[in-house]
Design a protein around this motif. Structure first.
Motif, PDB file in Angstrom:
ATOM      1  N   PRO A  38       0.827  -1.215   0.000  1.00 47.86           N
ATOM      2  CA  PRO A  38       0.000   0.000   0.000  1.00 47.86           C
ATOM      3  C   PRO A  38       0.859   1.262   0.000  1.00 47.86           C
ATOM      4  O   PRO A  38       1.959   1.286   0.579  1.00 47.86           O
ATOM      5  CB  PRO A  38      -0.802  -0.116   1.300  1.00 47.86           C
ATOM      6  N   GLY A  39       0.362   2.298  -0.642  1.00 50.21           N
ATOM      7  CA  GLY A  39       1.070   3.570  -0.702  1.00 50.21           C
ATOM      8  C   GLY A  39       0.400   4.625   0.163  1.00 50.21           C
ATOM      9  O   GLY A  39      -0.818   4.612   0.365  1.00 50.21           O
ATOM     10  N   ILE A  40       1.216   5.548   0.678  1.00 50.27           N
ATOM     11  CA  ILE A  40       0.738   6.677   1.473  1.00 50.27           C
ATOM     12  C   ILE A  40       1.384   7.937   0.933  1.00 50.27           C
ATOM     13  O   ILE A  40       2.604   7.984   0.746  1.00 50.27           O
ATOM     14  CB  ILE A  40       1.101   6.527   2.966  1.00 50.27           C
ATOM     15  N   VAL A  41       0.588   8.962   0.691  1.00 54.97           N
ATOM     16  CA  VAL A  41       1.116  10.271   0.311  1.00 54.97           C
ATOM     17  C   VAL A  41       0.825  11.236   1.452  1.00 54.97           C
ATOM     18  O   VAL A  41      -0.339  11.475   1.804  1.00 54.97           O
ATOM     19  CB  VAL A  41       0.488  10.792  -0.993  1.00 54.97           C
ATOM     20  N   PHE A  42       1.880  11.778   2.052  1.00 53.59           N
ATOM     21  CA  PHE A  42       1.761  12.723   3.166  1.00 53.59           C
ATOM     22  C   PHE A  42       1.819  14.150   2.622  1.00 53.59           C
ATOM     23  O   PHE A  42       2.742  14.503   1.877  1.00 53.59           O
ATOM     24  CB  PHE A  42       2.905  12.539   4.157  1.00 53.59           C
ATOM     25  N   ILE A  43       0.850  14.979   3.018  1.00 51.17           N
ATOM     26  CA  ILE A  43       0.795  16.372   2.569  1.00 51.17           C
ATOM     27  C   ILE A  43       0.848  17.271   3.802  1.00 51.17           C
ATOM     28  O   ILE A  43       0.006  17.174   4.694  1.00 51.17           O
ATOM     29  CB  ILE A  43      -0.483  16.651   1.763  1.00 51.17           C
ATOM     30  N   HIS A  44       1.835  18.133   3.853  1.00 53.71           N
ATOM     31  CA  HIS A  44       2.070  18.980   5.035  1.00 53.71           C
ATOM     32  C   HIS A  44       1.100  20.156   5.081  1.00 53.71           C
ATOM     33  O   HIS A  44       0.205  20.300   4.239  1.00 53.71           O
ATOM     34  CB  HIS A  44       3.518  19.468   5.050  1.00 53.71           C
ATOM     35  N   LEU A 106       2.400   5.219  -7.826  1.00 52.12           N
ATOM     36  CA  LEU A 106       1.552   4.680  -6.760  1.00 52.12           C
ATOM     37  C   LEU A 106       0.179   4.307  -7.310  1.00 52.12           C
ATOM     38  O   LEU A 106      -0.387   5.015  -8.144  1.00 52.12           O
ATOM     39  CB  LEU A 106       1.397   5.703  -5.641  1.00 52.12           C
ATOM     40  N   GLU A 107      -0.359   3.208  -6.812  1.00 51.23           N
ATOM     41  CA  GLU A 107      -1.683   2.758  -7.225  1.00 51.23           C
ATOM     42  C   GLU A 107      -2.672   2.965  -6.087  1.00 51.23           C
ATOM     43  O   GLU A 107      -2.601   2.322  -5.067  1.00 51.23           O
ATOM     44  CB  GLU A 107      -1.640   1.286  -7.626  1.00 51.23           C
ATOM     45  N   ARG A 108      -3.537   3.917  -6.246  1.00 50.12           N
ATOM     46  CA  ARG A 108      -4.596   4.244  -5.291  1.00 50.12           C
ATOM     47  C   ARG A 108      -4.050   4.369  -3.862  1.00 50.12           C
ATOM     48  O   ARG A 108      -4.453   3.633  -2.955  1.00 50.12           O
ATOM     49  CB  ARG A 108      -5.728   3.213  -5.353  1.00 50.12           C
ATOM     50  N   PRO A 109      -3.160   5.334  -3.633  1.00 46.54           N
ATOM     51  CA  PRO A 109      -2.613   5.517  -2.279  1.00 46.54           C
ATOM     52  C   PRO A 109      -3.639   6.115  -1.331  1.00 46.54           C
ATOM     53  O   PRO A 109      -4.685   6.623  -1.739  1.00 46.54           O
ATOM     54  CB  PRO A 109      -1.466   6.499  -2.509  1.00 46.54           C
ATOM     55  N   VAL A 110      -3.315   6.070  -0.043  1.00 51.90           N
ATOM     56  CA  VAL A 110      -4.048   6.807   0.984  1.00 51.90           C
ATOM     57  C   VAL A 110      -3.432   8.203   1.082  1.00 51.90           C
ATOM     58  O   VAL A 110      -2.203   8.345   1.158  1.00 51.90           O
ATOM     59  CB  VAL A 110      -3.965   6.094   2.349  1.00 51.90           C
ATOM     60  N   LEU A 111      -4.262   9.228   1.049  1.00 45.39           N
ATOM     61  CA  LEU A 111      -3.795  10.599   1.219  1.00 45.39           C
ATOM     62  C   LEU A 111      -3.894  10.984   2.695  1.00 45.39           C
ATOM     63  O   LEU A 111      -4.958  10.838   3.307  1.00 45.39           O
ATOM     64  CB  LEU A 111      -4.626  11.570   0.386  1.00 45.39           C
ATOM     65  N   VAL A 112      -2.791  11.465   3.252  1.00 41.58           N
ATOM     66  CA  VAL A 112      -2.749  11.932   4.636  1.00 41.58           C
ATOM     67  C   VAL A 112      -2.481  13.430   4.605  1.00 41.58           C
ATOM     68  O   VAL A 112      -1.410  13.869   4.176  1.00 41.58           O
ATOM     69  CB  VAL A 112      -1.651  11.210   5.440  1.00 41.58           C
ATOM     70  N   GLY A 113      -3.454  14.231   5.038  1.00 37.77           N
ATOM     71  CA  GLY A 113      -3.324  15.676   4.934  1.00 37.77           C
ATOM     72  C   GLY A 113      -3.421  16.379   6.266  1.00 37.77           C
ATOM     73  O   GLY A 113      -4.403  16.210   6.991  1.00 37.77           O
ATOM     74  N   TRP A 114      -2.405  17.182   6.569  1.00 39.88           N
ATOM     75  CA  TRP A 114      -2.359  17.920   7.838  1.00 39.88           C
ATOM     76  C   TRP A 114      -2.811  19.361   7.616  1.00 39.88           C
ATOM     77  O   TRP A 114      -2.335  20.053   6.715  1.00 39.88           O
ATOM     78  CB  TRP A 114      -0.934  17.904   8.378  1.00 39.88           C
ATOM     79  N   SER A 115      -3.745  19.818   8.428  1.00 43.27           N
ATOM     80  CA  SER A 115      -4.120  21.233   8.512  1.00 43.27           C
ATOM     81  C   SER A 115      -4.552  21.775   7.151  1.00 43.27           C
ATOM     82  O   SER A 115      -5.574  21.363   6.612  1.00 43.27           O
ATOM     83  CB  SER A 115      -2.954  22.027   9.108  1.00 43.27           C
ATOM     84  N   TYR A 116      -3.775  22.694   6.550  1.00 43.83           N
ATOM     85  CA  TYR A 116      -4.133  23.289   5.262  1.00 43.83           C
ATOM     86  C   TYR A 116      -4.345  22.228   4.187  1.00 43.83           C
ATOM     87  O   TYR A 116      -5.100  22.442   3.230  1.00 43.83           O
ATOM     88  CB  TYR A 116      -3.031  24.257   4.821  1.00 43.83           C
ATOM     89  N   ALA A 117      -3.697  21.092   4.337  1.00 44.58           N
ATOM     90  CA  ALA A 117      -3.802  20.035   3.323  1.00 44.58           C
ATOM     91  C   ALA A 117      -5.208  19.461   3.227  1.00 44.58           C
ATOM     92  O   ALA A 117      -5.524  18.784   2.243  1.00 44.58           O
ATOM     93  CB  ALA A 117      -2.800  18.922   3.606  1.00 44.58           C
ATOM     94  N   GLY A 118      -6.065  19.736   4.215  1.00 48.41           N
ATOM     95  CA  GLY A 118      -7.466  19.351   4.066  1.00 48.41           C
ATOM     96  C   GLY A 118      -8.075  20.016   2.845  1.00 48.41           C
ATOM     97  O   GLY A 118      -8.895  19.414   2.123  1.00 48.41           O
ATOM     98  N   ARG A 119      -7.681  21.253   2.577  1.00 49.68           N
ATOM     99  CA  ARG A 119      -8.131  21.962   1.380  1.00 49.68           C
ATOM    100  C   ARG A 119      -7.589  21.282   0.120  1.00 49.68           C
ATOM    101  O   ARG A 119      -8.296  21.130  -0.887  1.00 49.68           O
ATOM    102  CB  ARG A 119      -7.644  23.412   1.400  1.00 49.68           C
ATOM    103  N   ILE A 120      -6.318  20.923   0.170  1.00 49.62           N
ATOM    104  CA  ILE A 120      -5.676  20.334  -1.006  1.00 49.62           C
ATOM    105  C   ILE A 120      -6.320  18.998  -1.367  1.00 49.62           C
ATOM    106  O   ILE A 120      -6.560  18.698  -2.542  1.00 49.62           O
ATOM    107  CB  ILE A 120      -4.162  20.186  -0.754  1.00 49.62           C
ATOM    108  N   ILE A 121      -6.625  18.187  -0.356  1.00 53.63           N
ATOM    109  CA  ILE A 121      -7.317  16.928  -0.617  1.00 53.63           C
ATOM    110  C   ILE A 121      -8.702  17.203  -1.194  1.00 53.63           C
ATOM    111  O   ILE A 121      -9.148  16.525  -2.127  1.00 53.63           O
ATOM    112  CB  ILE A 121      -7.391  16.087   0.659  1.00 53.63           C
TER     113      ILE A 121
END
Length: 286
Positions: A38-44, A106-121
């Motif tokens: 599984p893949g994870i993309v972390f967004i600050h 990456l194939e269908r990763p989980v997006l992990v978004g902190w704070s402002y990244a909620g907007r980006i997601i």
């Protein structure tokens, strides 16, 4: 006992559809991007960088996953165009996320978004839907604009947009401190403060004035969603996490008692265990 080997690390310069160079890194055993793990993309978050995820990318609890971090536009080692318009449109942010996912295969990763990244997601889902991701983890995330959803740091964040250097530095130092409910090691504070100061004031202003209105997007989500929130957050109030949980179908809320705006840094073992369990659960449903 022998020391744990650090995870394999690969850097890349990803070009967005609108031509911005994005600094990105991948962590995990090769071969990368095969879809076997599984893949994870972390967004600050606002005025931060990918370095904030170091307690995740080096964690044995997450070593089974393919992890990607990146500095979003205007931040860290990524390009910093001066034109405010380069930070406004949803499709620009969405295209950036998509470019990073594609760059590492990456194939269908989980997006992990902190704070402002909620907007980006939210921008990503509004533009591409959910076919390219398998789940979302909102971490003290912003998805709505009502004043009751925010803490007591808005004034500091506006001062961080000031061209006055003294005011900017003073506000940034205070803001970083307010992100934590408990004292943090000085090297970590200096790192967080340093990456904050890499972001020019006019770019902060361009981000700060962008409206967050993602309730309709959240209501439409058809992938698993975990909402993580520090109970003592002074930047984004727990009411925001409660609102997201109520808005997203079947979302789960994980409230971190005793933590502030950055539970993944204040309680990394608990956060990493919760994230690992969520990603494995999502992968099992794929």
């Amino acid at each position: 006992m022998s020391a744990l080997k650090p995870p394999a690390r690969r850097t890349a310069r990803v070009t967005t559809p609108d031509g911005i160079g994005i600094a990105a890194e991948a962590f995990g055993a090769e071969p990368f991007g095969t879809g076997t793990r599984p893949g994870i993309v972390f967004i600050h978050g606002f005025s931060q960088s990918s370095l904030c995820w170091s307690r995740q990318t080096t964690s044995p609890l997450l070593s089974d996953f393919q992890m990607v971090t990146y500095d979003f536009r205007g931040h860290g080692a990524s390009d910093k165009p001066a034109d405010p318009a380069r930070y406004k449109a949803a499709e620009l942010w969405a295209g950036e996320v998509d470019a990073v996912i594609r760059a590492f295969g990456l194939e269908r990763p989980v997006l992990v978004g902190w704070s402002y990244a909620g907007r980006i997601i939210g921008d990503y889902v509004a533009t591409f839907g959910t076919k390219g991701i398998s789940g979302i983890v909102y971490v003290d995330a912003v998805t709505a604009n009502e004043r009751r959803f925010y803490g007591s740091c808005n004034r500091l964040m506006r001062q961080m947009c000031s061209p006055d250097v003294t005011e900017n530095i003073t506000a940034t130092r205070a803001f970083v401190g307010r992100c934590f409910a408990n004292p943090i090691p000085q090297p970590l504070f200096e790192l967080m403060f340093g990456v904050n100061m890499l972001v020019p004031h006019h770019i902060r202003a361009a981000l700060f004035d962008r409206v967050a209105d993602y309730d309709a997007v959240n209501r439409s989500l058809d992938v698993p969603v975990l909402v993580v929130q520090g109970a003592l957050d002074e930047v984004v109030a727990p009411a925001m996490a409660e609102h997201i949980t109520e808005t997203v179908p079947n979302a789960r809320l994980d409230l971190f008692e005793g933590a502030g705006h950055a539970p993944f840094l204040e309680a990394p073992e608990r956060f990493n265990a919760a994230l690992a369990a969520f990603v494995r659960e999502v992968a099992g449903k794929a």
